[in-house]
Each structure stands twice: as C-alpha cells, then as structure tokens.
Design a protein around this motif. Structure first.
Motif, PDB file in Angstrom:
ATOM      1  N   MET A   6     -32.151 -32.040  38.948  1.00 39.71           N
ATOM      2  CA  MET A   6     -31.784 -31.730  40.332  1.00 39.71           C
ATOM      3  C   MET A   6     -32.886 -30.942  41.046  1.00 39.71           C
ATOM      4  SD  MET A   6     -27.777 -30.945  39.668  1.00 39.71           S
ATOM      5  CE  MET A   6     -27.228 -30.834  41.357  1.00 39.71           C
ATOM      6  N   LEU A   7     -33.621 -30.136  40.304  1.00 41.89           N
ATOM      7  CA  LEU A   7     -34.684 -29.340  40.918  1.00 41.89           C
ATOM      8  C   LEU A   7     -35.969 -30.137  41.152  1.00 41.89           C
ATOM      9  CD1 LEU A   7     -34.335 -25.967  38.996  1.00 41.89           C
ATOM     10  CD2 LEU A   7     -33.834 -26.387  41.404  1.00 41.89           C
ATOM     11  N   TYR A   8     -36.301 -31.031  40.241  1.00 42.55           N
ATOM     12  CA  TYR A   8     -37.630 -31.638  40.267  1.00 42.55           C
ATOM     13  C   TYR A   8     -37.676 -33.110  40.642  1.00 42.55           C
ATOM     14  CZ  TYR A   8     -39.005 -27.318  38.054  1.00 42.55           C
ATOM     15  OH  TYR A   8     -39.228 -25.994  37.798  1.00 42.55           O
ATOM     16  N   GLN A   9     -36.535 -33.741  40.861  1.00 37.21           N
ATOM     17  CA  GLN A   9     -36.519 -35.156  41.228  1.00 37.21           C
ATOM     18  C   GLN A   9     -35.811 -35.337  42.570  1.00 37.21           C
ATOM     19  OE1 GLN A   9     -38.064 -37.601  39.555  1.00 37.21           O
ATOM     20  NE2 GLN A   9     -38.754 -36.043  38.107  1.00 37.21           N
ATOM     21  N   PRO A  10     -36.174 -36.402  43.291  1.00 43.81           N
ATOM     22  CA  PRO A  10     -35.467 -36.674  44.543  1.00 43.81           C
ATOM     23  C   PRO A  10     -34.004 -37.045  44.295  1.00 43.81           C
ATOM     24  CG  PRO A  10     -37.303 -38.217  44.218  1.00 43.81           C
ATOM     25  CD  PRO A  10     -37.262 -37.319  43.043  1.00 43.81           C
ATOM     26  N   PHE A  11     -33.227 -36.917  45.333  1.00 47.41           N
ATOM     27  CA  PHE A  11     -31.778 -37.141  45.267  1.00 47.41           C
ATOM     28  C   PHE A  11     -31.418 -38.508  44.705  1.00 47.41           C
ATOM     29  CE2 PHE A  11     -27.942 -38.705  47.436  1.00 47.41           C
ATOM     30  CZ  PHE A  11     -27.026 -37.793  46.955  1.00 47.41           C
ATOM     31  N   TYR A  12     -32.110 -39.560  45.157  1.00 47.41           N
ATOM     32  CA  TYR A  12     -31.763 -40.915  44.732  1.00 47.41           C
ATOM     33  C   TYR A  12     -32.124 -41.178  43.268  1.00 47.41           C
ATOM     34  CZ  TYR A  12     -36.678 -41.715  45.846  1.00 47.41           C
ATOM     35  OH  TYR A  12     -38.042 -41.633  45.906  1.00 47.41           O
ATOM     36  N   ILE A  13     -32.898 -40.321  42.653  1.00 47.42           N
ATOM     37  CA  ILE A  13     -33.221 -40.437  41.228  1.00 47.42           C
ATOM     38  C   ILE A  13     -32.186 -39.680  40.392  1.00 47.42           C
ATOM     39  CG2 ILE A  13     -34.880 -39.865  39.423  1.00 47.42           C
ATOM     40  CD1 ILE A  13     -35.950 -42.035  41.169  1.00 47.42           C
ATOM     41  N   TRP A  14     -31.893 -38.426  40.763  1.00 49.17           N
ATOM     42  CA  TRP A  14     -31.048 -37.616  39.895  1.00 49.17           C
ATOM     43  C   TRP A  14     -29.564 -37.897  40.035  1.00 49.17           C
ATOM     44  CZ3 TRP A  14     -27.450 -34.510  42.076  1.00 49.17           C
ATOM     45  CH2 TRP A  14     -27.702 -33.931  43.317  1.00 49.17           C
ATOM     46  N   LEU A  15     -29.104 -38.381  41.168  1.00 52.46           N
ATOM     47  CA  LEU A  15     -27.662 -38.600  41.349  1.00 52.46           C
ATOM     48  C   LEU A  15     -27.076 -39.595  40.339  1.00 52.46           C
ATOM     49  CD1 LEU A  15     -25.104 -37.909  42.913  1.00 52.46           C
ATOM     50  CD2 LEU A  15     -25.665 -39.807  44.428  1.00 52.46           C
ATOM     51  N   PRO A  16     -27.665 -40.786  40.144  1.00 53.44           N
ATOM     52  CA  PRO A  16     -27.072 -41.691  39.150  1.00 53.44           C
ATOM     53  C   PRO A  16     -27.174 -41.159  37.716  1.00 53.44           C
ATOM     54  CG  PRO A  16     -28.762 -42.815  40.435  1.00 53.44           C
ATOM     55  CD  PRO A  16     -28.743 -41.408  40.872  1.00 53.44           C
ATOM     56  N   ILE A  17     -28.256 -40.473  37.408  1.00 48.26           N
ATOM     57  CA  ILE A  17     -28.431 -39.937  36.054  1.00 48.26           C
ATOM     58  C   ILE A  17     -27.408 -38.839  35.779  1.00 48.26           C
ATOM     59  CG2 ILE A  17     -30.016 -38.738  34.502  1.00 48.26           C
ATOM     60  CD1 ILE A  17     -32.292 -40.194  36.018  1.00 48.26           C
ATOM     61  N   VAL A  18     -27.238 -37.932  36.723  1.00 49.89           N
ATOM     62  CA  VAL A  18     -26.277 -36.846  36.559  1.00 49.89           C
ATOM     63  C   VAL A  18     -24.853 -37.400  36.496  1.00 49.89           C
ATOM     64  CG1 VAL A  18     -25.292 -34.813  37.685  1.00 49.89           C
ATOM     65  CG2 VAL A  18     -27.762 -35.091  37.563  1.00 49.89           C
ATOM     66  N   THR A  19     -24.569 -38.397  37.303  1.00 46.16           N
ATOM     67  CA  THR A  19     -23.244 -39.027  37.266  1.00 46.16           C
ATOM     68  C   THR A  19     -22.975 -39.644  35.899  1.00 46.16           C
ATOM     69  OG1 THR A  19     -23.422 -39.504  39.621  1.00 46.16           O
ATOM     70  CG2 THR A  19     -21.763 -40.730  38.384  1.00 46.16           C
ATOM     71  N   TYR A  20     -23.977 -40.310  35.342  1.00 45.11           N
ATOM     72  CA  TYR A  20     -23.821 -40.927  34.022  1.00 45.11           C
ATOM     73  C   TYR A  20     -23.637 -39.865  32.935  1.00 45.11           C
ATOM     74  CZ  TYR A  20     -24.892 -43.568  29.823  1.00 45.11           C
ATOM     75  OH  TYR A  20     -24.842 -44.113  28.582  1.00 45.11           O
ATOM     76  N   LEU A  21     -24.394 -38.785  33.001  1.00 47.35           N
ATOM     77  CA  LEU A  21     -24.298 -37.739  31.980  1.00 47.35           C
ATOM     78  C   LEU A  21     -22.984 -36.964  32.059  1.00 47.35           C
ATOM     79  CD1 LEU A  21     -27.925 -36.278  31.991  1.00 47.35           C
ATOM     80  CD2 LEU A  21     -26.884 -37.759  30.273  1.00 47.35           C
ATOM     81  N   CYS A  22     -22.427 -36.803  33.258  1.00 46.61           N
ATOM     82  CA  CYS A  22     -21.202 -36.020  33.433  1.00 46.61           C
ATOM     83  C   CYS A  22     -19.932 -36.852  33.316  1.00 46.61           C
ATOM     84  CB  CYS A  22     -21.221 -35.324  34.785  1.00 46.61           C
ATOM     85  SG  CYS A  22     -22.433 -34.017  34.886  1.00 46.61           S
ATOM     86  N   SER A  23     -20.043 -38.164  33.355  1.00 53.05           N
ATOM     87  CA  SER A  23     -18.840 -39.005  33.345  1.00 53.05           C
ATOM     88  C   SER A  23     -17.963 -38.829  32.110  1.00 53.05           C
ATOM     89  CB  SER A  23     -19.204 -40.469  33.549  1.00 53.05           C
ATOM     90  OG  SER A  23     -19.984 -40.939  32.480  1.00 53.05           O
ATOM     91  N   PRO A  24     -18.495 -38.640  30.892  1.00 49.05           N
ATOM     92  CA  PRO A  24     -17.580 -38.423  29.761  1.00 49.05           C
ATOM     93  C   PRO A  24     -16.759 -37.141  29.894  1.00 49.05           C
ATOM     94  CG  PRO A  24     -19.729 -39.052  28.953  1.00 49.05           C
ATOM     95  CD  PRO A  24     -19.865 -38.822  30.430  1.00 49.05           C
ATOM     96  N   MET A  25     -17.339 -36.099  30.472  1.00 41.36           N
ATOM     97  CA  MET A  25     -16.613 -34.835  30.622  1.00 41.36           C
ATOM     98  C   MET A  25     -15.551 -34.927  31.698  1.00 41.36           C
ATOM     99  SD  MET A  25     -19.585 -31.979  30.255  1.00 41.36           S
ATOM    100  CE  MET A  25     -20.690 -32.692  31.451  1.00 41.36           C
ATOM    101  N   ILE A  26     -15.859 -35.615  32.792  1.00 45.11           N
ATOM    102  CA  ILE A  26     -14.959 -35.657  33.937  1.00 45.11           C
ATOM    103  C   ILE A  26     -13.970 -36.805  33.827  1.00 45.11           C
ATOM    104  CG2 ILE A  26     -14.855 -35.979  36.437  1.00 45.11           C
ATOM    105  CD1 ILE A  26     -17.649 -34.632  36.519  1.00 45.11           C
ATOM    106  N   GLY A  27     -14.430 -37.961  33.378  1.00 44.52           N
ATOM    107  CA  GLY A  27     -13.615 -39.171  33.405  1.00 44.52           C
ATOM    108  C   GLY A  27     -12.694 -39.376  32.225  1.00 44.52           C
TER     109      GLY A  27
END
Length: 80
Positions: A24-45
């Motif tokens: 989130m700090l070092y990449q543009p929004f369109y790069i980190w949003l799908p990656i963060v969504t994929y990494l957090c989906s097991p915890m949230i979903g």
C-alpha cells in the motif's frame, strides 16, 4: 508434522501482515488493491485454508486437539 505446518502457517500470516502495508505504501492503487483483496479474502470471506485441513489431518493422526479456521484459534489459543 502438524507442528511444522503450524509454524509455516504462522509465518505466512506474519509475512502477509508485513506485505500488505508495504504494498500500500510503495505501489500504485491499481497494483495493490487486487493483491490485498486476494490476500485478505480468506480472513474476511470465510474461506477454509488448505493448511488448516492438512494440519488437522496430522493432528487427528497423532491424537491431538483439532482447530477450527477461526482467527481466535490462531491468536488467542496459541496453537503453536
């Protein structure tokens, strides 16, 4: 074997916890949003983690207590 899988699982969780803010700090929004969504989906979903299945299998074989996929089993009950 269940202990090794549990340690590996905790290492993945810690790695993801470190990687998400770094992305989130070092990449543009369109790069980190799908990656963060994929990494957090097991915890949230509520997706059941394959490492938990494998760990529970080896715990069952050795007669140890099995854990659910809930975060309180990992954090509060200190499953390592």
């Amino acid at each position: 074997m269940a202990k090794i899988i549990s340690i590996f699982h905790i290492a993945i969780i810690i790695g993801n916890t470190i990687a998400i803010p770094m992305l989130m700090l070092y990449q543009p929004f369109y790069i980190w949003l799908p990656i963060v969504t994929y990494l957090c989906s097991p915890m949230i979903g509520g997706v059941y983690c394959p490492l938990n299945r494998m760990e529970n299998h080896f715990r069952r074989l050795s007669g140890q207590e099995q854990f659910t996929d809930k975060m309180e089993d990992i954090i509060i009950n200190k499953r390592i």
